[in-house]
Design a protein around this motif. Structure first.
Motif, mmCIF file in Angstrom:
data_model
loop_
_atom_site.group_PDB
_atom_site.id
_atom_site.type_symbol
_atom_site.label_atom_id
_atom_site.label_comp_id
_atom_site.label_asym_id
_atom_site.label_seq_id
_atom_site.Cartn_x
_atom_site.Cartn_y
_atom_site.Cartn_z
ATOM 1 N N VAL A 185 0.725 -1.353 0.090
ATOM 2 C CA VAL A 185 0.316 -0.135 -0.458
ATOM 3 C C VAL A 185 1.030 0.692 -0.048
ATOM 4 O O VAL A 185 0.395 2.170 -1.028
ATOM 5 C CB VAL A 185 -1.487 -0.388 1.189
ATOM 6 C CG1 VAL A 185 -1.653 1.323 1.608
ATOM 7 C CG2 VAL A 185 -1.967 -0.989 1.438
ATOM 8 N N ALA A 186 2.117 1.278 0.847
ATOM 9 C CA ALA A 186 2.401 2.545 1.011
ATOM 10 C C ALA A 186 3.371 2.292 -0.444
ATOM 11 O O ALA A 186 4.425 3.596 -0.983
ATOM 12 C CB ALA A 186 4.070 1.651 1.701
ATOM 13 N N ALA A 187 3.895 1.489 -1.441
ATOM 14 C CA ALA A 187 4.520 1.839 -2.383
ATOM 15 C C ALA A 187 3.882 2.429 -3.509
ATOM 16 O O ALA A 187 3.535 2.587 -4.707
ATOM 17 C CB ALA A 187 5.010 0.135 -2.852
ATOM 18 N N LEU A 188 2.344 2.155 -3.537
ATOM 19 C CA LEU A 188 1.307 3.378 -4.751
ATOM 20 C C LEU A 188 1.804 4.472 -4.570
ATOM 21 O O LEU A 188 1.344 4.324 -4.504
ATOM 22 C CB LEU A 188 0.214 3.157 -4.033
ATOM 23 C CG LEU A 188 -0.747 1.469 -3.823
ATOM 24 C CD1 LEU A 188 -2.765 1.144 -3.257
ATOM 25 C CD2 LEU A 188 -0.963 0.417 -4.926
ATOM 26 N N PRO A 189 2.048 4.147 -6.010
ATOM 27 C CA PRO A 189 2.132 6.048 -6.410
ATOM 28 C C PRO A 189 1.155 7.310 -6.325
ATOM 29 O O PRO A 189 -0.192 7.078 -6.124
ATOM 30 C CB PRO A 189 2.493 6.065 -7.816
ATOM 31 C CG PRO A 189 2.126 5.299 -8.111
ATOM 32 C CD PRO A 189 1.090 4.106 -7.338
ATOM 33 N N ASP A 190 1.634 8.477 -6.221
ATOM 34 C CA ASP A 190 0.072 9.269 -6.634
ATOM 35 C C ASP A 190 -0.510 9.147 -7.277
ATOM 36 O O ASP A 190 0.139 8.774 -8.579
ATOM 37 C CB ASP A 190 0.541 11.038 -5.535
ATOM 38 C CG ASP A 190 1.306 11.485 -4.856
ATOM 39 O OD1 ASP A 190 0.384 10.699 -4.160
ATOM 40 O OD2 ASP A 190 1.093 11.182 -4.044
ATOM 41 N N ARG A 191 -1.611 9.948 -7.930
ATOM 42 C CA ARG A 191 -2.296 9.226 -8.721
ATOM 43 C C ARG A 191 -3.180 10.635 -8.978
ATOM 44 O O ARG A 191 -3.213 11.059 -8.652
ATOM 45 C CB ARG A 191 -3.515 8.489 -8.989
ATOM 46 C CG ARG A 191 -4.187 8.120 -9.720
ATOM 47 C CD ARG A 191 -4.665 6.696 -9.979
ATOM 48 N NE ARG A 191 -6.802 7.386 -9.396
ATOM 49 C CZ ARG A 191 -7.619 6.659 -9.126
ATOM 50 N NH1 ARG A 191 -7.062 5.489 -8.519
ATOM 51 N NH2 ARG A 191 -7.858 6.951 -8.301
ATOM 52 N N ASP B 178 -5.257 12.479 -10.119
ATOM 53 C CA ASP B 178 -7.166 12.873 -11.248
ATOM 54 C C ASP B 178 -7.660 13.227 -10.605
ATOM 55 O O ASP B 178 -7.283 13.977 -9.482
ATOM 56 C CB ASP B 178 -7.692 11.611 -11.007
ATOM 57 C CG ASP B 178 -7.899 10.738 -10.156
ATOM 58 O OD1 ASP B 178 -7.968 9.438 -9.905
ATOM 59 O OD2 ASP B 178 -7.345 11.304 -9.405
ATOM 60 N N TRP C 273 -9.769 13.292 -8.769
ATOM 61 C CA TRP C 273 -10.747 13.770 -7.367
ATOM 62 C C TRP C 273 -9.992 13.558 -6.170
ATOM 63 O O TRP C 273 -9.430 11.882 -6.264
ATOM 64 C CB TRP C 273 -12.117 12.636 -7.253
ATOM 65 C CG TRP C 273 -12.595 13.027 -8.762
ATOM 66 C CD1 TRP C 273 -13.267 11.983 -9.420
ATOM 67 C CD2 TRP C 273 -13.300 14.283 -8.640
ATOM 68 N NE1 TRP C 273 -13.750 12.867 -10.408
ATOM 69 C CE2 TRP C 273 -13.604 13.779 -10.288
ATOM 70 C CE3 TRP C 273 -13.839 15.595 -8.482
ATOM 71 C CZ2 TRP C 273 -14.453 15.183 -11.028
ATOM 72 C CZ3 TRP C 273 -13.888 16.770 -9.330
ATOM 73 C CH2 TRP C 273 -14.708 16.411 -10.323
ATOM 74 N N ARG C 274 -9.563 14.223 -5.323
ATOM 75 C CA ARG C 274 -8.454 13.644 -4.118
ATOM 76 C C ARG C 274 -9.302 13.434 -3.027
ATOM 77 O O ARG C 274 -8.442 13.368 -2.128
ATOM 78 C CB ARG C 274 -7.346 14.982 -4.507
ATOM 79 C CG ARG C 274 -6.663 15.392 -5.392
ATOM 80 C CD ARG C 274 -5.658 16.286 -5.413
ATOM 81 N NE ARG C 274 -5.121 16.386 -6.674
ATOM 82 C CZ ARG C 274 -3.609 15.629 -6.577
ATOM 83 N NH1 ARG C 274 -3.633 15.025 -6.305
ATOM 84 N NH2 ARG C 274 -3.209 15.438 -7.992
ATOM 85 N N ARG D 277 -16.314 10.562 -13.483
ATOM 86 C CA ARG D 277 -14.704 8.814 -12.624
ATOM 87 C C ARG D 277 -13.867 8.733 -13.537
ATOM 88 O O ARG D 277 -14.113 8.662 -14.554
ATOM 89 C CB ARG D 277 -16.140 8.373 -12.450
ATOM 90 C CG ARG D 277 -16.674 7.443 -13.654
ATOM 91 C CD ARG D 277 -17.210 6.439 -12.912
ATOM 92 N NE ARG D 277 -18.335 6.335 -11.893
ATOM 93 C CZ ARG D 277 -19.871 6.018 -12.524
ATOM 94 N NH1 ARG D 277 -19.941 5.929 -13.321
ATOM 95 N NH2 ARG D 277 -21.007 6.107 -11.923
#
Lengths: 179, 217
Positions: B68-74, B76, B78-79, B217
């Motif tokens: 989970v920590a390795a997920l990059p910023d996305r 898009d 909707w933050r 979406r």
């Protein structure tokens, strides 16, 4: 309705927490799928890692016409395929001590007869039987996520199971019959 | 023995109990007399038993947190999750405090939005609403009470800020979008479209501003 739909909608809008909940919900099945297909716990963890990054980045484009779990399985199957291609060498782990199931990497199943038999199957048969018999996917879901007709899926399950039984050398009265 | 062997798919269907009664009876009769088909059935069942006895495997301890920590910023649109507005009567001090938090949260959201024009428009709109007090107060209270809990309680509400807020009813806006080939649906009184923000804006270019929030979406 897909039981994941509400979390998926939230995760699609960028809510990391919702995606983390989805990961928590599916991680065991994703990992099992990757581990059974790859025959290695470490490679499986790498494949799941890669798959989750891909899923997270692609999530805004997920159109929810398939179940979320089916979509994830497909990404894991592809990621596992890529990990295997990168390794290019037999990926079976060092046999670990089956007497200590608490060891972080000890896993009798992965180093046991079943995994050896699975590893000997054609990859398409292995993927089909793992999805059908271990994860409980339907023929239709497997057809969708492996992009082949249902008849092909059934044929792969037939061959996967029968070859597996031959490799395991099951006796005429299978030991499993009493379970 | 019947002259014709069942094929692979029929044998699998037999083992999986997917055959209708008559077909099942035919296969069963065949199996009594045909060793090779009976052997196939035995292997199908043995393979199934071995696979189904295999347990689900757990990720190594601590690995999920790493994943989970390795997920990059996305990057898009909707933050943040924002629940649908609800008219709640809240005690005045709570409303006042919450409104303050709400403005702070919105300001943060504008910063995160970067160069997104729509965000500043939305902020201005909500800033106007802030004069009304209680409605915004309710929204802000939801946020202040913890985003996760809020999100769980109203999970299907549109999130983020709308691409546009247009006149008409939600159903009319959905029809307008679908006429332009953009799938859309009504979610809690707002419209959520499956398309790029630019396409949605273009499709609604002729629609005057109004109360219906349109999200992508």
């Amino acid at each position: 309705m897909d039981p994941d739909e509400l979390l998926v909608r939230r995760a699609q809008r960028g809510e990391r927490f919702a995606f983390e909940k989805l990961v928590e919900r599916h991680e065991q099945r994703l990992y099992t799928l990757a581990a059974r297909v790859l025959g290695s716990r470490e490679d499986a963890a790498d494949a799941v890692q890669e798959a989750l990054v891909r899923a997270w980045l692609a999530l805004p484009k997920f159109r929810r016409d398939a179940r979320f779990s089916t979509w994830l399985y497909r990404i894991v199957v592809n990621a596992a395929h890529d990990v295997r291609a990168k390794r290019r060498e037999p990926t079976l782990e060092e046999p670990s001590d089956p007497a200590d199931p608490r060891d972080r990497f000890a896993d009798r199943e992965l180093s046991g007869d079943l995994q050896r038999a699975l590893d000997a199957l054609d990859e398409t048969y292995r993927t089909a039987v793992v999805l059908y018999d271990v994860l409980g996917c339907s023929y239709a879901e497997i057809a969708e996520l492996t992009e082949v007709p249902e008849g092909t899926v059934k044929s792969r399950i037939f061959r996967g199971r029968t070859e597996l039984a031959a490799l395991l050398g099951t006796p005429a009265e299978p030991a499993e019959s009493n379970t | 023995m019947p002259e014709k062997h069942p094929d692979e798919l029929e044998l699998l269907a037999y083992v999986e109990e997917e055959l209708a009664a008559e077909a099942r009876r035919d296969v069963a009769e065949h199996l009594v007399a045909c060793r090779s088909c009976a052997e196939s059935v035995r292997r199908l069942e043995a393979g199934r038993s071995a696979l189904r006895a295999a347990p689900l495997l757990d990720l190594p301890v601590g690995r999920r947190e790493e994943l989970v920590a390795a997920l990059p910023d996305r990057r898009d649109r909707w933050r943040a999750f924002r629940p649908a507005r609800r008219a709640l009567v809240v005690a005045a001090p709570v409303a006042a405090a919450a409104a303050f938090v709400g403005v702070f949260v919105l300001a943060t959201q504008v910063d995160l939005g970067g160069g997104d024009d729509d965000v500043s428009g939305e902020a201005a709109q909500v800033a106007e609403d802030a004069g009304g007090g209680e409605e915004l107060g309710a929204t802000a209270t939801d946020r202040a009470s913890g985003g996760d809990a809020t999100a769980e309680s109203a999970p299907s509400a549109p999130a983020g800020v709308p691409v546009r807020s247009v006149a008409g009813t939600p159903a009319e806006v959905v029809r307008l979008l679908e006429a332009e080939g953009i799938p859309a649906e009504v979610v809690e009184g707002a419209v959520v479209a499956d398309g790029r923000a630019g396409e949605v804006e273009a499709a609604l270019a002729d629609q005057p501003d109004g109360p219906v929030g349109v999200y992508v979406r």
